[in-house]
Design an enzyme around this catalytic site. Structure first.
Site, short mmCIF file in Angstrom:
data_model
loop_
_atom_site.label_atom_id
_atom_site.label_comp_id
_atom_site.label_asym_id
_atom_site.label_seq_id
_atom_site.Cartn_x
_atom_site.Cartn_y
_atom_site.Cartn_z
N HIS A 180 4.69 -8.94 -4.98
CA HIS A 180 3.26 -8.83 -5.09
C HIS A 180 2.35 -10.51 -5.20
O HIS A 180 1.91 -10.20 -5.80
CB HIS A 180 2.26 -7.62 -5.46
CG HIS A 180 2.64 -6.65 -5.00
ND1 HIS A 180 1.40 -5.93 -3.46
CD2 HIS A 180 3.23 -5.21 -5.16
CE1 HIS A 180 2.44 -4.77 -3.23
NE2 HIS A 180 3.20 -4.49 -4.57
N CYS B 291 6.06 -5.82 0.06
CA CYS B 291 5.78 -4.23 -0.44
C CYS B 291 6.10 -3.73 1.13
O CYS B 291 6.70 -3.32 1.57
CB CYS B 291 4.61 -4.60 -1.29
SG CYS B 291 5.90 -2.69 -2.14
N GLU C 189 0.03 -11.04 -3.90
CA GLU C 189 -1.02 -11.49 -4.05
C GLU C 189 -1.93 -11.05 -5.08
O GLU C 189 -2.87 -10.97 -5.57
CB GLU C 189 -1.66 -10.25 -2.81
CG GLU C 189 -1.57 -9.27 -2.94
CD GLU C 189 -0.28 -8.96 -3.21
OE1 GLU C 189 0.80 -9.62 -2.44
OE2 GLU C 189 -0.40 -7.32 -2.98
N GLY D 127 0.90 -1.66 0.26
CA GLY D 127 0.12 -0.07 0.00
C GLY D 127 0.80 1.51 -0.10
O GLY D 127 1.64 1.08 -0.89
N GLU D 128 0.50 2.49 0.59
CA GLU D 128 1.21 3.49 1.14
C GLU D 128 2.27 3.46 2.13
O GLU D 128 1.36 3.47 2.98
CB GLU D 128 0.96 4.79 0.56
CG GLU D 128 1.41 6.51 -0.33
CD GLU D 128 1.86 6.26 0.62
OE1 GLU D 128 3.26 6.46 0.38
OE2 GLU D 128 2.29 7.18 2.19
N1 GLN Z 1 6.18 2.58 -2.78
C1 GLN Z 1 5.28 2.43 -1.54
C2 GLN Z 1 6.15 2.72 -0.49
O1 GLN Z 1 6.56 3.40 -0.13
C3 GLN Z 1 5.34 0.74 -1.26
C4 GLN Z 1 4.70 0.53 -2.66
C5 GLN Z 1 3.60 -1.03 -2.81
O2 GLN Z 1 3.67 -1.33 -1.75
N2 GLN Z 1 3.26 -1.90 -3.51
O3 GLN Z 1 5.01 3.46 0.24
#
Ligand code: GLN
Length: 192
Positions: free
Chosen positions: A171, A78, A173, A46-47
């Site tokens: 990812h 991620c 998922e 996510g972010e």
């Molecule tokens: N680039 C994102 C971050 O550092 C992570 C991206 C992702 O989870 N797909 O927040």
């Protein structure tokens, strides 16, 4: 066996769907009390800044860290990998700080912000695994106790395990390949 999927923000529905395909009960976790009933936790992509802030706001940081230290299996993808690291290069985001590694956020330049590559991951068998990278981090440095499970061709580290903790930069998922989630279930049941 019940697995929680941190559902503050990001790709949590996809993880729940894969776990259900593997016949495991998977529930969204947004609050500390929802964490208490689960045997393992997935932290999705996510972010990172947003998820970190929401975890702090809902008092989840200490709760998740102490469960992980007690041995609860955790799988971060991620953003999940970033939050599980001990340190993020040049960034002040609040982390869970569970794994002995330093990660770098958004480590691939503009040209390769998102890409797919076949990864060789010996713990999953001979068939290559589809690595879907979306503004992905990398593991820049790791110390004792961290086992690297996958590298890119240039030997950049993109997946790691430290006992009960599993973290990948990509990812699984977002693919139809269930092997990484299956591997996590094997960690949960003590099969590997
Ligand atoms: N680039 C994102 C971050 O550092 C992570 C991206 C992702 O989870 N797909 O927040």
């Amino acid at each position: 066996m019940k697995i929680g999927v941190l559902a503050s923000q990001g790709a949590f529905a996809e993880h729940i769907s894969i776990l259900e395909q593997l016949d495991v009960e998977a529930v969204p976790v947004r609050l500390p009390e929802e964490l208490r009933g689960v045997d393992g936790l997935v932290i999705p992509g996510g972010e990172t800044t947003t998820i970190s802030r929401l975890m702090s706001a809902y008092n989840l940081v200490n709760e998740i860290s102490s469960r992980a230290k007690e041995g609860m299996p955790m799988f971060g993808t991620c953003t999940g990998m970033i939050l599980m690291a001990r340190e993020v290069a040049g960034n002040g985001v609040e982390l869970l700080g569970l794994m002995n590694m330093i990660v770098k956020r958004n480590a691939f330049g503009r040209q390769r912000e998102s890409f797919e590559v076949e990864l060789s991951i010996p713990v999953l068998g001979k068939e290559p695994f589809p690595g879907v990278f979306i503004r992905a981090p990398i593991i820049e440095h790791f110390d004792g106790g961290v086992e690297i499970l996958a590298r890119l061709d240039d030997s950049t580290c993109v997946a790691a395990r430290q006992k009960n903790l599993l973290a990948v930069a990509f990812h699984p998922e977002l693919t139809t390949d269930l092997r990484f989630h299956h591997y996590f279930l094997d960690i949960m049941t003590g099969n590997c």
